[in-house]
Design a protein around this motif. Sequence first.
Motif, PDB file in Angstrom:
ATOM      1  N   GLN A 247       0.645  -1.176  -0.023  1.00  0.00           N
ATOM      2  CA  GLN A 247       0.008  -0.105  -0.004  1.00  0.00           C
ATOM      3  C   GLN A 247       0.829   1.340   0.098  1.00  0.00           C
ATOM      4  OE1 GLN A 247      -3.505  -0.431  -0.028  1.00  0.00           O
ATOM      5  NE2 GLN A 247      -2.695  -2.645  -0.436  1.00  0.00           N
ATOM      6  N   GLN A 248       0.430   2.311  -0.571  1.00  0.00           N
ATOM      7  CA  GLN A 248       1.198   3.427  -0.571  1.00  0.00           C
ATOM      8  C   GLN A 248       0.278   4.621   0.170  1.00  0.00           C
ATOM      9  OE1 GLN A 248       2.206   4.907  -4.618  1.00  0.00           O
ATOM     10  NE2 GLN A 248       4.187   3.681  -4.520  1.00  0.00           N
ATOM     11  N   TRP A 249       0.931   5.016   1.277  1.00  0.00           N
ATOM     12  CA  TRP A 249       0.038   5.874   2.287  1.00  0.00           C
ATOM     13  C   TRP A 249       0.823   7.136   2.522  1.00  0.00           C
ATOM     14  CZ3 TRP A 249      -0.562   1.388   6.298  1.00  0.00           C
ATOM     15  CH2 TRP A 249      -1.514   0.543   5.746  1.00  0.00           C
ATOM     16  N   THR A 250       0.020   8.061   2.760  1.00  0.00           N
ATOM     17  CA  THR A 250       0.638   9.522   3.044  1.00  0.00           C
ATOM     18  C   THR A 250       0.272   9.906   4.514  1.00  0.00           C
ATOM     19  OG1 THR A 250      -1.401  10.653   2.483  1.00  0.00           O
ATOM     20  CG2 THR A 250       0.391  10.331   0.848  1.00  0.00           C
ATOM     21  N   THR A 251       1.337  10.466   5.204  1.00  0.00           N
ATOM     22  CA  THR A 251       0.712  11.146   6.494  1.00  0.00           C
ATOM     23  C   THR A 251      -0.499  11.685   6.634  1.00  0.00           C
ATOM     24  OG1 THR A 251       3.140  11.260   6.791  1.00  0.00           O
ATOM     25  CG2 THR A 251       1.922  12.316   8.406  1.00  0.00           C
ATOM     26  N   GLY A 252      -1.144  11.390   7.612  1.00  0.00           N
ATOM     27  CA  GLY A 252      -2.627  11.975   7.881  1.00  0.00           C
ATOM     28  C   GLY A 252      -3.579  11.294   7.052  1.00  0.00           C
ATOM     29  N   GLN A 253      -3.161  10.176   6.232  1.00  0.00           N
ATOM     30  CA  GLN A 253      -4.468   9.628   5.407  1.00  0.00           C
ATOM     31  C   GLN A 253      -5.068   8.649   6.232  1.00  0.00           C
ATOM     32  OE1 GLN A 253      -2.662   7.602   2.114  1.00  0.00           O
ATOM     33  NE2 GLN A 253      -4.656   6.175   1.851  1.00  0.00           N
ATOM     34  N   LYS A 254      -6.467   8.506   6.325  1.00  0.00           N
ATOM     35  CA  LYS A 254      -7.113   7.702   6.813  1.00  0.00           C
ATOM     36  C   LYS A 254      -7.588   6.511   6.055  1.00  0.00           C
ATOM     37  CE  LYS A 254     -10.022  10.447   9.785  1.00  0.00           C
ATOM     38  NZ  LYS A 254     -11.674  10.687  10.458  1.00  0.00           N
ATOM     39  N   VAL A 255      -6.898   5.204   6.648  1.00  0.00           N
ATOM     40  CA  VAL A 255      -6.972   4.011   6.006  1.00  0.00           C
ATOM     41  C   VAL A 255      -7.989   3.177   6.619  1.00  0.00           C
ATOM     42  CG1 VAL A 255      -5.528   1.874   5.539  1.00  0.00           C
ATOM     43  CG2 VAL A 255      -4.302   4.136   5.661  1.00  0.00           C
ATOM     44  N   PRO A 256      -8.898   2.601   5.514  1.00  0.00           N
ATOM     45  CA  PRO A 256      -9.944   1.642   6.117  1.00  0.00           C
ATOM     46  C   PRO A 256      -9.517   0.341   6.229  1.00  0.00           C
ATOM     47  CG  PRO A 256     -10.524   2.309   3.829  1.00  0.00           C
ATOM     48  CD  PRO A 256      -9.280   3.192   4.255  1.00  0.00           C
ATOM     49  N   ILE A 257      -9.815  -0.306   7.211  1.00  0.00           N
ATOM     50  CA  ILE A 257      -9.564  -1.714   7.431  1.00  0.00           C
ATOM     51  C   ILE A 257     -10.776  -2.468   7.928  1.00  0.00           C
ATOM     52  CG2 ILE A 257      -8.068  -2.990   9.153  1.00  0.00           C
ATOM     53  CD1 ILE A 257      -6.275  -0.892   9.584  1.00  0.00           C
ATOM     54  N   ASP A 258     -10.817  -3.639   7.151  1.00  0.00           N
ATOM     55  CA  ASP A 258     -11.800  -4.837   7.734  1.00  0.00           C
ATOM     56  C   ASP A 258     -10.982  -5.826   8.313  1.00  0.00           C
ATOM     57  OD1 ASP A 258     -13.836  -3.098   6.675  1.00  0.00           O
ATOM     58  OD2 ASP A 258     -13.960  -4.048   4.753  1.00  0.00           O
ATOM     59  N   VAL A 259     -11.738  -6.604   9.380  1.00  0.00           N
ATOM     60  CA  VAL A 259     -11.066  -7.900   9.704  1.00  0.00           C
ATOM     61  C   VAL A 259     -12.245  -8.632   9.955  1.00  0.00           C
ATOM     62  CG1 VAL A 259     -10.435  -8.693  12.382  1.00  0.00           C
ATOM     63  CG2 VAL A 259      -9.521  -6.364  11.666  1.00  0.00           C
ATOM     64  N   TYR A 260     -11.758 -10.109   9.523  1.00  0.00           N
ATOM     65  CA  TYR A 260     -12.767 -11.110   9.798  1.00  0.00           C
ATOM     66  C   TYR A 260     -12.339 -11.897  10.962  1.00  0.00           C
ATOM     67  CZ  TYR A 260     -14.839 -15.779   8.762  1.00  0.00           C
ATOM     68  OH  TYR A 260     -15.671 -16.859   8.697  1.00  0.00           O
ATOM     69  N   ILE A 261     -13.346 -12.036  11.791  1.00  0.00           N
ATOM     70  CA  ILE A 261     -13.624 -12.783  13.025  1.00  0.00           C
ATOM     71  C   ILE A 261     -14.341 -14.017  13.006  1.00  0.00           C
ATOM     72  CG2 ILE A 261     -13.905 -12.802  15.497  1.00  0.00           C
ATOM     73  CD1 ILE A 261     -13.469 -10.208  15.768  1.00  0.00           C
ATOM     74  N   ARG A 262     -13.580 -15.232  12.916  1.00  0.00           N
ATOM     75  CA  ARG A 262     -14.329 -16.411  12.728  1.00  0.00           C
ATOM     76  C   ARG A 262     -14.812 -17.133  13.924  1.00  0.00           C
ATOM     77  NH1 ARG A 262     -17.289 -19.909  13.020  1.00  0.00           N
ATOM     78  NH2 ARG A 262     -17.536 -21.933  11.432  1.00  0.00           N
TER      79      ARG A 262
END
Length: 211
Positions: A90-105
């Motif tokens: 991934q290429q990110w910039t400082t201050g960027q909001k990054v969405p994350i999804d987690v799967y819990i089985r």
Amino acid sequence: MRLLSVSTVAALATTVLSHGLITKPNSRAPGAASLAACGASVVNNIKGDNTSHVEGLPEAAAKDKAYHADQCNLWLCKGLQFGDNKDNVQQWTTGQKVPIDVYIRIPHKGTANISIVDTKTDTYVEGGSNLLYWGDYADEKVKPNYPANQTSFSVTVPDLGGKCRVAGDCVLQWWWYGTGARQTYESCVDFAIVDAVAAAPKLARSRFWNF
């Protein structure tokens, strides 16, 4: 059992796989580099259940002469190697909001955090520890009604003081410890910090400089 694609994990709620991993962005998965560093026993363990706990891996590694402890740190991203995941940086910039999804089985009540880790030292990058922290995470007593921010959330990329600009130097790590089960779950996303101009689409940059 085949390795699950992170893009299809969420559709497999009826399978007998366990525990959890990051499904968005793509998290580290095993390949040839992991096989060379960690050996077939570890890699096959992860392929059999790519959401399972770390504690089962040292036993698998101990049985495999191809396991290289100096290359395969099982407590960092479960030993999974950057070399297998270069296409998912991934290429990110400082201050960027990054969405994350987690799967819990399978839930196990415990604590969890999202942090940025230096892959060479297996330590938190300054400014990158506990970007998010949960003191009461994945409580099986409330399944499936976990708080929404335990499986879908965003983190703000902090100022890392010039670090993490080279892909492979750092990972964003989701870490969860089930206190009752005494099991640790880890999932890592590879990224590089870039400046805002470098991260912009080439077309947008062309328009900016040629108006």
